[in-house]
Design a protein around this motif. Sequence first.
Motif, PDB file in Angstrom:
ATOM      1  N   PRO A 418       0.957  -1.321   0.408  1.00 46.51           N
ATOM      2  CA  PRO A 418       0.136  -0.186  -0.170  1.00 46.51           C
ATOM      3  C   PRO A 418       0.876   1.236  -0.109  1.00 46.51           C
ATOM      4  N   GLU A 422      -0.287   4.554  -2.121  1.00 49.05           N
ATOM      5  CA  GLU A 422      -0.457   5.191  -1.059  1.00 49.05           C
ATOM      6  C   GLU A 422       0.054   6.805  -2.072  1.00 49.05           C
ATOM      7  N   TYR A 426      -0.846  10.057  -3.567  1.00 51.11           N
ATOM      8  CA  TYR A 426      -0.688  11.360  -2.843  1.00 51.11           C
ATOM      9  C   TYR A 426      -0.641  12.432  -3.443  1.00 51.11           C
ATOM     10  N   ASP A 433      -5.783  12.852   1.407  1.00 52.70           N
ATOM     11  CA  ASP A 433      -5.552  11.455   2.381  1.00 52.70           C
ATOM     12  C   ASP A 433      -5.688  10.806   0.984  1.00 52.70           C
ATOM     13  N   VAL A 434      -5.371   9.210   1.464  1.00 52.22           N
ATOM     14  CA  VAL A 434      -5.321   8.510   0.914  1.00 52.22           C
ATOM     15  C   VAL A 434      -4.750   6.802   1.604  1.00 52.22           C
ATOM     16  N   ALA A 435      -5.477   5.861   1.566  1.00 51.75           N
ATOM     17  CA  ALA A 435      -5.091   4.727   2.192  1.00 51.75           C
ATOM     18  C   ALA A 435      -5.821   3.143   0.819  1.00 51.75           C
ATOM     19  N   VAL A 436      -4.676   2.717   1.047  1.00 50.25           N
ATOM     20  CA  VAL A 436      -4.938   1.575   0.207  1.00 50.25           C
ATOM     21  C   VAL A 436      -5.382   0.473   0.584  1.00 50.25           C
ATOM     22  N   ALA A 450      -8.339   1.899  -3.649  1.00 45.72           N
ATOM     23  CA  ALA A 450      -7.596   3.288  -2.761  1.00 45.72           C
ATOM     24  C   ALA A 450      -9.022   3.536  -2.237  1.00 45.72           C
ATOM     25  N   ARG A 498      -6.566  -0.054   8.730  1.00 47.93           N
ATOM     26  CA  ARG A 498      -6.102  -0.668   7.708  1.00 47.93           C
ATOM     27  C   ARG A 498      -7.989  -1.807   7.850  1.00 47.93           C
TER      28      ARG A 498
END
Length: 514
Positions: A418, A422, A426, A433-436, A450, A498
């Motif tokens: 991730p 990310e 980004y 903001d981002v999370a994978v 994502a 996560r």
Amino acid sequence: MTGKSELPATFGAALAHHARERPAQVALRHGDHVTDYATLDAHASQIANGLRALGLTKGDRIAYVGKNSDQAVELALGVARAGMVFVPVIWRLAPAEVDAILEDAAPGALFVEPAFAARAVAPEHVVAMGDDFAAWRDAQPDTMPDVAVDERDVVLQLYTSGTTGKPKGVMLTHANGIRSRANQIAAGVEWLLAEPGDAAILAMPYGHIGGVGVAFGAVNSGQELIVHAEYDAAQVIATVAEHRVKRLFLVPAAIGLLLAHPDAADADFSSILTLSYGASPIPLPLLQQAVERIGCGFVQVYGMTETWGSVVALPPEDHLPGREAKMTAAGKALPGVELRIQDEEGRVLPPGTIGEVAIRSPNNMAGYWARPEETARTLSADNWLRTGDAGLLDEEGYLFIQDRIKDMIITGAENVYPAEVESAIYSHPAVADVAVIGVPDPKWGEAVKAVVVLHAGAEADAAAIIAHARTRIAGFKCPKTVDFIAALPRNPSGKILRRALREPFWAGHERRVN
């Protein structure tokens, strides 16, 4: 079957052995081009001498960027004979990712297919594959190079993405890759063993252990290696029938593509004795479909780049009706391999308890190239390797993988972290903001998703986010889908939760890997 004491200790020695024993036997078949073992042995010596003529010495890194080919296999064996280290790079990576690997490995020479020749980072010596490579090779003497190569010498350096997104070079020795055959012969594990002359197919990407590792393994066994530039289900189906392939290795996604191909309906799979599968978990319905259609023995294998591939296997008898409870297991330890489940402090946990899977075996890597701290975190002083996988051992010694302790996603047998995805997302100006995460996917096992928070007033849709990522990382790492939310869930210290993001997508699944 060859006795353990007679088996060579290095891949260069294994090639020389088969060249003496079966010089006229086909070693490589790539399209219409056929190479016998005597010629392959001579070519390996020519390549080794050519590398030394460039001023390169034992231990130097030699990189390759390109698809599977007979020349790529020759190059790997020539590098091995010279006591140097082969660094095959996954051709599907984005140019910047390839250059990062080349910068880290600092190879003394780069061999590259013309389609991938444009590099921002390149060593002093660059050789184009094809006619240029053949001319360079054939200008060298085919005498055995004057260099002592030991089984403890590093022969292969494969790159995996790290948790920070920076690639890590996994250093693998001759012994890591060559001892398994001796151990399996001694233990009588014949369902994984090929005999000299058996046909094998190289179709998985060369920069993976399931690619270049298959090439080394075929030469170690004295097999006929049929090289496909890349995986094509129709080509595999035709090759199996034409060359009566007995043993086949495919990742689960490739099995799905093979069974879905129109040619599979009437295909002749009767020559296949065992089909090994691994690199990612397989959905039980797909496995049952494959067992019914192909009708051979199936062997699930579990391992990682850091263990030269397979160290655990689920044998054919555990794929039969009535063994469904074991069909979801990764299998049992192969000969010479020890398994344990441990907690965060390394304490051994009892059977039936979930913890981190640890492995001790002759297959364990020498370490990560130029990363002593990461090596120490992964490999203990007494050679126990932490896998980052959460699992349990039952009372019979079967290993069941439950989840991943680390956040890595496995999509179509490709590892994706991730952090690197990310970072690519980004950099989009609209992303705050981002999370994978990985979510279940019926075709690829897992798909990259994502979860994005936009800056106040900013606009961007999923297509724009994905297109932006594609300019920075390989296509297989890019998200297939994008969700937009107001804020990411975090714990009091600010770490992204996560598991909370993944949970809705994995509800109803027994395992948090697919």
